[in-house]
Motif scaffolding. Structure first.
Motif, mmCIF file in Angstrom:
data_model
loop_
_atom_site.group_PDB
_atom_site.id
_atom_site.type_symbol
_atom_site.label_atom_id
_atom_site.label_comp_id
_atom_site.label_asym_id
_atom_site.label_seq_id
_atom_site.Cartn_x
_atom_site.Cartn_y
_atom_site.Cartn_z
ATOM 1 N N LEU A 136 3.011 1.301 4.144
ATOM 2 C CA LEU A 136 2.930 2.746 3.981
ATOM 3 C C LEU A 136 3.485 3.464 5.204
ATOM 4 O O LEU A 136 4.245 4.426 5.082
ATOM 5 C CB LEU A 136 1.487 3.160 3.713
ATOM 6 N N ASP A 140 6.893 5.858 5.220
ATOM 7 C CA ASP A 140 6.555 7.268 5.152
ATOM 8 C C ASP A 140 6.118 7.847 6.491
ATOM 9 O O ASP A 140 6.866 8.552 7.146
ATOM 10 C CB ASP A 140 5.465 7.499 4.101
ATOM 11 N N GLU A 188 3.868 5.071 -1.816
ATOM 12 C CA GLU A 188 4.793 5.973 -1.134
ATOM 13 C C GLU A 188 6.244 5.653 -1.483
ATOM 14 O O GLU A 188 7.096 6.543 -1.488
ATOM 15 C CB GLU A 188 4.571 5.910 0.378
ATOM 16 N N LYS A 191 6.636 7.222 -4.837
ATOM 17 C CA LYS A 191 6.642 8.680 -4.689
ATOM 18 C C LYS A 191 8.033 9.203 -4.356
ATOM 19 O O LYS A 191 8.492 10.200 -4.934
ATOM 20 C CB LYS A 191 5.652 9.108 -3.601
ATOM 21 N N GLY A 269 -2.652 5.636 0.253
ATOM 22 C CA GLY A 269 -1.686 5.348 -0.802
ATOM 23 C C GLY A 269 -2.319 5.350 -2.180
ATOM 24 O O GLY A 269 -1.682 5.740 -3.165
#
Length: 364
Positions: A136, A140, A188, A191, A269
């Motif tokens: 993660l 990100d 992520e 996303k 997450g």
């Protein structure tokens, strides 16, 4: 982006403050590379009690000849607090850190956020280097310069934009990452594709099983594509005046879920995964998108092992109250990131709270 047999470099282009994101294996031990980002003779390595026993020695080998010390947090979102920022600042003081000092963030998103905020505060801003050790954080939170700490009222309500000097994403560290943390990082990745890259979303659908199994080549490709996408957004909108807000798809719902669960029920997450699905359902309710898009998102999240339901025991009114504290809101009105289908996210101001409440109640 440039590549070699051992690593990939993606540049976050911010003019004179541009910096590299290195992705590959063996990078923590490649001090000759990341040492170039150090400008002074004082370094504070900020890590936590889980990561430091695994990787601090590897970083320390690259700090020979430098005055350095370490500061360790307990592991977990609950420790991203003002109290620990104060302790980290005291550690910089004890080190004798000057304005050319550097903070190295060795850990996941909590460590990176708190280390960056500490660096932003010390002498009004010193260097820091991100060494993310979770998926993660690699895809990100380590990229883009957002730093912050949590308050009882909500997550990341205090922070600063403070860009790192470099990001060192050593894929070797993912070998010790628990499955749940790994899956949280995949949220992520998904996303980024859901926001603005439908072909990447389709690629993820095709490669979901390989990603869930941690296939090396697939994983490195996914990390690089997500980082490249985010780097482009950050370059165009560093301080989130417009486009960068799109990166918060699912976050208003997700942060409310994390806060309501006292940062112990859902990982970040996981909150983003459930939050994205709630945002998709709200978009569908507002006739912005089709049910087929929501179903594709839910299938992909489920395939990689992410939660798609709000945990039991949550209250819709409490979640809505927490959502009102979101930093994107303006003039007392909800301002959410919704979508018109996969790859077509947009900022929607003045969202009717009754519609949000209906979606929350249905999810509960």
């Amino acid at each position: 982006m440039t590549s070699t047999n051992s690593f990939t470099t993606i540049d976050v282009a911010l003019g004179q403050r541009s910096y590299p994101v290195w992705i590959g294996r063996g990078l923590l031990g490649d001090a000759a590379r990341w040492h170039t980002a150090l400008r002074g003779r004082h370094v504070l390595v900020l890590s936590n009690t889980t990561v430091a026993p695994l990787y601090l020695d590897r970083v320390a080998q690259g700090l020979e000849g430098i005055h350095w010390s370490s500061f360790l947090l307990d592991d977990g979102e609950a420790h991203k607090s003002f109290a620990n920022v104060g302790r980290a600042l005291e550690a910089l003081g004890q080190l004798g850190a000057t304005r050319d000092a550097c903070v190295i963030a060795l850990g996941g998103g909590v460590v990176g956020d708190l280390a960056g905020f500490t660096a932003a505060c010390w002498m009004r801003g010193i260097d820091f280097i991100q060494m993310p050790t979770t998926l993660l954080a690699m895809v990100d939170s380590s990229v883009g310069g957002k730093t912050g700490v949590n308050l009882p009222a909500g997550k990341n309500l205090v922070g600063a934009f403070h860009q790192p000097r470099a990001v060192v994403a050593d894929i070797d560290t993912l070998a010790t990452l628990p499955d749940r943390e790994y899956r949280a990082g995949l949220a992520e990745v998904i996303k980024g594709a859901a926001i603005g890259d439908e072909p990447f979303f389709a690629w993820l659908e095709t490669h979901a099983d390989a990603l869930a199994a941690r296939d090396d080549a697939t994983l490195i490709e996914a990390i690089a594509r997500k980082v490249r996408y985010k780097a482009g957004v950050v370059a165009r909108d560093e301080t989130e005046q417009g486009e960068r807000a799109l990166l918060n798809l699912g976050h208003t719902f997700g942060h409310a879920l994390e806060t309501a669960g006292h940062y112990t029920t859902l990982l970040h997450g996981e909150g983003v995964a459930v939050g994205m699905l709630l945002a998709a359902r709200l978009s569908e309710r507002l006739r912005m998108s089709e049910a087929a898009d929501t179903e594709r998102l839910q299938r992909l999240l489920e395939t990689v092992g992410l939660p798609v339901a709000v945990p039991a025991g949550f209250d819709a009114q409490q979640l809505l109250a927490l959502m009102r504290l979101d930093k994107k809101n303006t003039a007392g009105m909800l301002r959410l990131i919704l979508w018109r289908g996969i790859g077509r996210a947009e900022i929607v101001a003045g969202v009717n709270e009754a519609d949000v409440l209906t979606v929350l109640e249905a999810a509960l």
